[in-house]
Design a protein around this motif. Structure first.
Motif, PDB file in Angstrom:
ATOM      1  N   ASP A 243       0.854  -1.186   0.000  1.00 13.70           N
ATOM      2  CA  ASP A 243       0.000   0.000   0.000  1.00 13.70           C
ATOM      3  C   ASP A 243       0.893   1.240   0.000  1.00 13.70           C
ATOM      4  O   ASP A 243       1.539   1.549   1.006  1.00 13.70           O
ATOM      5  N   GLU A 244       0.936   1.926  -1.131  1.00 14.49           N
ATOM      6  CA  GLU A 244       1.804   3.099  -1.272  1.00 14.49           C
ATOM      7  C   GLU A 244       1.419   4.207  -0.299  1.00 14.49           C
ATOM      8  O   GLU A 244       2.296   4.880   0.268  1.00 14.49           O
ATOM      9  N   GLU A 245       0.127   4.421  -0.089  1.00 19.27           N
ATOM     10  CA  GLU A 245      -0.330   5.499   0.788  1.00 19.27           C
ATOM     11  C   GLU A 245       0.063   5.244   2.238  1.00 19.27           C
ATOM     12  O   GLU A 245       0.507   6.155   2.939  1.00 19.27           O
ATOM     13  N   GLU A 246      -0.104   4.005   2.683  1.00 22.53           N
ATOM     14  CA  GLU A 246       0.208   3.669   4.074  1.00 22.53           C
ATOM     15  C   GLU A 246       1.672   3.270   4.265  1.00 22.53           C
ATOM     16  O   GLU A 246       2.155   3.202   5.398  1.00 22.53           O
ATOM     17  N   GLY A 247       2.365   3.001   3.166  1.00 24.84           N
ATOM     18  CA  GLY A 247       3.770   2.623   3.253  1.00 24.84           C
ATOM     19  C   GLY A 247       4.009   1.309   3.963  1.00 24.84           C
ATOM     20  O   GLY A 247       4.974   1.157   4.714  1.00 24.84           O
ATOM     21  N   ARG A 248       3.147   0.338   3.689  1.00 24.49           N
ATOM     22  CA  ARG A 248       3.297  -0.968   4.327  1.00 24.49           C
ATOM     23  C   ARG A 248       2.691  -2.059   3.456  1.00 24.49           C
ATOM     24  O   ARG A 248       1.869  -1.806   2.573  1.00 24.49           O
ATOM     25  N   TRP A 249       3.133  -3.289   3.711  1.00 20.18           N
ATOM     26  CA  TRP A 249       2.592  -4.446   3.027  1.00 20.18           C
ATOM     27  C   TRP A 249       1.306  -4.891   3.706  1.00 20.18           C
ATOM     28  O   TRP A 249       1.212  -4.896   4.944  1.00 20.18           O
ATOM     29  N   LEU A 250       0.326  -5.258   2.907  1.00 17.24           N
ATOM     30  CA  LEU A 250      -0.926  -5.808   3.403  1.00 17.24           C
ATOM     31  C   LEU A 250      -0.947  -7.291   3.056  1.00 17.24           C
ATOM     32  O   LEU A 250      -0.960  -7.665   1.879  1.00 17.24           O
ATOM     33  N   VAL A 251      -0.916  -8.124   4.089  1.00 11.45           N
ATOM     34  CA  VAL A 251      -0.845  -9.571   3.877  1.00 11.45           C
ATOM     35  C   VAL A 251      -2.021 -10.233   4.587  1.00 11.45           C
ATOM     36  O   VAL A 251      -2.207 -10.057   5.794  1.00 11.45           O
ATOM     37  N   ASN A 252      -2.810 -10.977   3.828  1.00 12.28           N
ATOM     38  CA  ASN A 252      -3.905 -11.756   4.388  1.00 12.28           C
ATOM     39  C   ASN A 252      -3.586 -13.237   4.223  1.00 12.28           C
ATOM     40  O   ASN A 252      -3.415 -13.713   3.094  1.00 12.28           O
ATOM     41  N   GLY A 253      -3.478 -13.950   5.323  1.00 11.79           N
ATOM     42  CA  GLY A 253      -3.158 -15.364   5.283  1.00 11.79           C
ATOM     43  C   GLY A 253      -4.340 -16.210   5.721  1.00 11.79           C
ATOM     44  O   GLY A 253      -4.979 -15.935   6.739  1.00 11.79           O
ATOM     45  N   LEU A 254      -4.629 -17.244   4.932  1.00 14.25           N
ATOM     46  CA  LEU A 254      -5.716 -18.165   5.259  1.00 14.25           C
ATOM     47  C   LEU A 254      -5.102 -19.483   5.710  1.00 14.25           C
ATOM     48  O   LEU A 254      -4.385 -20.140   4.952  1.00 14.25           O
ATOM     49  N   ILE A 255      -5.373 -19.853   6.949  1.00 14.93           N
ATOM     50  CA  ILE A 255      -4.898 -21.122   7.494  1.00 14.93           C
ATOM     51  C   ILE A 255      -5.990 -22.161   7.277  1.00 14.93           C
ATOM     52  O   ILE A 255      -7.117 -22.009   7.763  1.00 14.93           O
ATOM     53  N   LEU A 256      -5.656 -23.197   6.520  1.00 14.00           N
ATOM     54  CA  LEU A 256      -6.618 -24.251   6.219  1.00 14.00           C
ATOM     55  C   LEU A 256      -6.351 -25.461   7.108  1.00 14.00           C
ATOM     56  O   LEU A 256      -5.217 -25.929   7.203  1.00 14.00           O
ATOM     57  N   VAL A 257      -7.404 -25.957   7.753  1.00 12.36           N
ATOM     58  CA  VAL A 257      -7.315 -27.167   8.562  1.00 12.36           C
ATOM     59  C   VAL A 257      -8.383 -28.140   8.076  1.00 12.36           C
ATOM     60  O   VAL A 257      -9.252 -27.779   7.274  1.00 12.36           O
ATOM     61  N   GLU A 258      -8.332 -29.376   8.578  1.00 12.28           N
ATOM     62  CA  GLU A 258      -9.209 -30.414   8.037  1.00 12.28           C
ATOM     63  C   GLU A 258     -10.435 -30.707   8.896  1.00 12.28           C
ATOM     64  O   GLU A 258     -11.398 -31.293   8.400  1.00 12.28           O
ATOM     65  N   ARG A 259     -10.399 -30.301  10.170  1.00 16.25           N
ATOM     66  CA  ARG A 259     -11.514 -30.645  11.054  1.00 16.25           C
ATOM     67  C   ARG A 259     -11.874 -29.464  11.955  1.00 16.25           C
ATOM     68  O   ARG A 259     -10.993 -28.638  12.286  1.00 16.25           O
ATOM     69  N   PRO A 260     -13.129 -29.388  12.407  1.00 17.51           N
ATOM     70  CA  PRO A 260     -13.545 -28.287  13.292  1.00 17.51           C
ATOM     71  C   PRO A 260     -12.700 -28.202  14.562  1.00 17.51           C
ATOM     72  O   PRO A 260     -12.377 -27.109  15.028  1.00 17.51           O
ATOM     73  N   GLY A 261     -12.337 -29.369  15.133  1.00 19.74           N
ATOM     74  CA  GLY A 261     -11.537 -29.354  16.346  1.00 19.74           C
ATOM     75  C   GLY A 261     -10.177 -28.711  16.125  1.00 19.74           C
ATOM     76  O   GLY A 261      -9.649 -28.019  17.009  1.00 19.74           O
ATOM     77  N   GLN A 262      -9.589 -28.916  14.943  1.00 18.52           N
ATOM     78  CA  GLN A 262      -8.312 -28.302  14.628  1.00 18.52           C
ATOM     79  C   GLN A 262      -8.446 -26.784  14.534  1.00 18.52           C
ATOM     80  O   GLN A 262      -7.552 -26.047  14.958  1.00 18.52           O
ATOM     81  N   LYS A 263      -9.573 -26.339  13.997  1.00 19.55           N
ATOM     82  CA  LYS A 263      -9.792 -24.892  13.886  1.00 19.55           C
ATOM     83  C   LYS A 263      -9.791 -24.241  15.257  1.00 19.55           C
ATOM     84  O   LYS A 263      -9.174 -23.189  15.466  1.00 19.55           O
ATOM     85  N   GLN A 264     -10.471 -24.864  16.208  1.00 19.77           N
ATOM     86  CA  GLN A 264     -10.527 -24.307  17.555  1.00 19.77           C
ATOM     87  C   GLN A 264      -9.153 -24.285  18.216  1.00 19.77           C
ATOM     88  O   GLN A 264      -8.806 -23.342  18.931  1.00 19.77           O
ATOM     89  N   ILE A 265      -8.364 -25.330  17.946  1.00 19.16           N
ATOM     90  CA  ILE A 265      -7.026 -25.381  18.533  1.00 19.16           C
ATOM     91  C   ILE A 265      -6.163 -24.258  17.981  1.00 19.16           C
ATOM     92  O   ILE A 265      -5.431 -23.584  18.724  1.00 19.16           O
ATOM     93  N   VAL A 266      -6.220 -24.030  16.658  1.00 19.08           N
ATOM     94  CA  VAL A 266      -5.402 -22.988  16.033  1.00 19.08           C
ATOM     95  C   VAL A 266      -5.797 -21.605  16.555  1.00 19.08           C
ATOM     96  O   VAL A 266      -4.936 -20.756  16.819  1.00 19.08           O
ATOM     97  N   ILE A 267      -7.091 -21.393  16.707  1.00 17.26           N
ATOM     98  CA  ILE A 267      -7.556 -20.088  17.215  1.00 17.26           C
ATOM     99  C   ILE A 267      -7.154 -19.903  18.674  1.00 17.26           C
ATOM    100  O   ILE A 267      -6.675 -18.843  19.076  1.00 17.26           O
ATOM    101  N   GLY A 268      -7.316 -20.960  19.460  1.00 21.01           N
ATOM    102  CA  GLY A 268      -6.947 -20.896  20.864  1.00 21.01           C
ATOM    103  C   GLY A 268      -8.000 -20.216  21.721  1.00 21.01           C
ATOM    104  O   GLY A 268      -8.966 -19.635  21.225  1.00 21.01           O
ATOM    105  N   LYS A 269      -7.806 -20.280  23.027  1.00 21.79           N
ATOM    106  CA  LYS A 269      -8.747 -19.684  23.968  1.00 21.79           C
ATOM    107  C   LYS A 269      -8.781 -18.167  23.785  1.00 21.79           C
ATOM    108  O   LYS A 269      -7.747 -17.501  23.843  1.00 21.79           O
ATOM    109  N   LYS A 270      -9.948 -17.648  23.506  1.00 15.99           N
ATOM    110  CA  LYS A 270     -10.157 -16.213  23.278  1.00 15.99           C
ATOM    111  C   LYS A 270      -9.263 -15.662  22.152  1.00 15.99           C
ATOM    112  O   LYS A 270      -8.896 -14.488  22.144  1.00 15.99           O
ATOM    113  N   GLY A 271      -8.903 -16.548  21.218  1.00 15.72           N
ATOM    114  CA  GLY A 271      -8.112 -16.109  20.074  1.00 15.72           C
ATOM    115  C   GLY A 271      -6.647 -15.848  20.389  1.00 15.72           C
ATOM    116  O   GLY A 271      -5.924 -15.280  19.558  1.00 15.72           O
ATOM    117  N   GLU A 272      -6.182 -16.308  21.557  1.00 14.42           N
ATOM    118  CA  GLU A 272      -4.821 -15.973  21.980  1.00 14.42           C
ATOM    119  C   GLU A 272      -3.745 -16.646  21.127  1.00 14.42           C
ATOM    120  O   GLU A 272      -2.711 -16.044  20.827  1.00 14.42           O
TER     121      GLU A 272
END
Length: 320
Positions: A243-272
């Motif tokens: 982003d030329e105006e903000e002078g920084r890179w904008l990076v969006n990363g998508l983490i793909l997992v295979e099961r709902p339980g894995q998603k919760q583990i990656v997010i962690g308690k309260k997203g920590e």
């Protein structure tokens, strides 16, 4: 290094065109192979003098073939980091990683076979069997020798390996302690042809910065999660722009997992946990891009992605 993936043939042609060959220059490929978790990626990073391949203590951290390019006024060594050759693992991603590792035997000038000091496994034996048919000379690197105070204690191990494999040189090394690095370079150079540089001198890898960004995020996943979840996770970069105006890179990363339980583990308690992963990845991205970075991470379930050949190809797990 370009931020876009380039066709390897185009890169090689450009390197040959740009090079000023004086008749004494050396250039060639050195494949770094071995079973998982013997320190191949750490060793390559130390040989290059910079971090290029991601590392963790978990086996099979490396999933792709990566060229690390070391260029000096006298030579250019292209180290080929590969996934660990492994037994077991019936999923499509295991087949992909073994195919990728096997491809390193083709069209290289020298093979660096990395083993762990004092430990010889069935997977080491499987690699040794494949090396018997290799055309390139083999240099045996016995890694992690710093764990042995008495180096003579390694002699029975060296004798055992010698009975399993014929090699052209043997070097005790420690990627962690930076032992034996110059000896590796010296032995590789003895076997590289005299020819012009293959890649342009400003290239450090054939991979894009977008690819490296995804690998950085995946490294933090591997390091922060337990033994099971990382193998069911991968990372896809959805946005990667400056982003030329903000002078920084904008990076969006998508983490793909295979099961709902894995998603919760990656997010962690309260997203920590995902915040911790994002914070650690952002620091490395700043170093990689030499600029400010705004990183956002999301977690999405993509069932069975690691055993679906079409899904793997769409996520960049191909044989090119």
């Amino acid at each position: 290094m370009s931020s876009d993936d380039l066709n390897l043939d185009d890169i090689l042609a450009k390197g040959a065109q740009d090079a000023d060959y004086n008749g004494d220059y050396q250039a060639g490929f050195a494949a770094v192979i071995g079973r998982p978790n013997v320190g191949k990626s750490t060793l390559m990073n130390e040989l290059l003098g910079q971090k290029l391949s991601i590392t963790s203590h978990k086996p099979q951290t490396t999933r792709h073939r990566i060229h690390g390019i070391l260029t000096t006024d006298a030579y250019q060594i292209i180290y080929v980091d590969t996934p660990g050759m492994h037994l077991g693992g019936k999923k499509s991603i295991n087949d992909y990683m073994n195919r990728t590792a096997n491809s390193a035997f083709v069209d290289v000038d020298v093979i660096l076979f990395v083993v762990e000091a004092g430990r010889w496994t069935d997977e080491d034996q499987a690699v040794a069997r494949k090396l018997k048919g290799a055309d390139a000379p083999v240099i045996l690197l016995i890694n992690k020798v710093d764990k042995f105070e008495n180096k003579e204690a390694l002699l029975p191990f060296i004798q055992k390996v010698s009975e399993q494999l014929t090699f052209d040189a043997l070097i005790p090394v420690s990627a962690y302690k930076k032992i034996g690095l110059q000896a590796i370079t010296d032995e590789v150079l003895k076997r590289l042809p005299k020819q012009a540089a293959i890649f342009p001198e400003d290239y450090v890898t054939d991979r894009s910065t977008r690819f490296l960004a995804a690998e950085i995020i995946r490294e933090k996943l591997m390091r922060n999660l337990g033994n099971e979840v990382p193998y069911g996770a991968t990372v896809e970069i959805e946005q990667f722009k400056f982003d030329e105006e903000e002078g920084r890179w904008l990076v969006n990363g998508l983490i793909l997992v295979e099961r709902p339980g894995q998603k919760q583990i990656v997010i962690g308690k309260k997203g920590e946990l995902i915040k911790k992963i994002g914070s650690e990845a952002r620091k490395d991205l700043i170093a990689l891009l030499d600029a400010r970075v705004h990183l956002e991470l999301w977690v999405k379930i993509k069932e069975n992605w690691s055993d679906d050949a079409r899904a793997l190809a769409s996520l960049g797990y191909d044989d090119n």
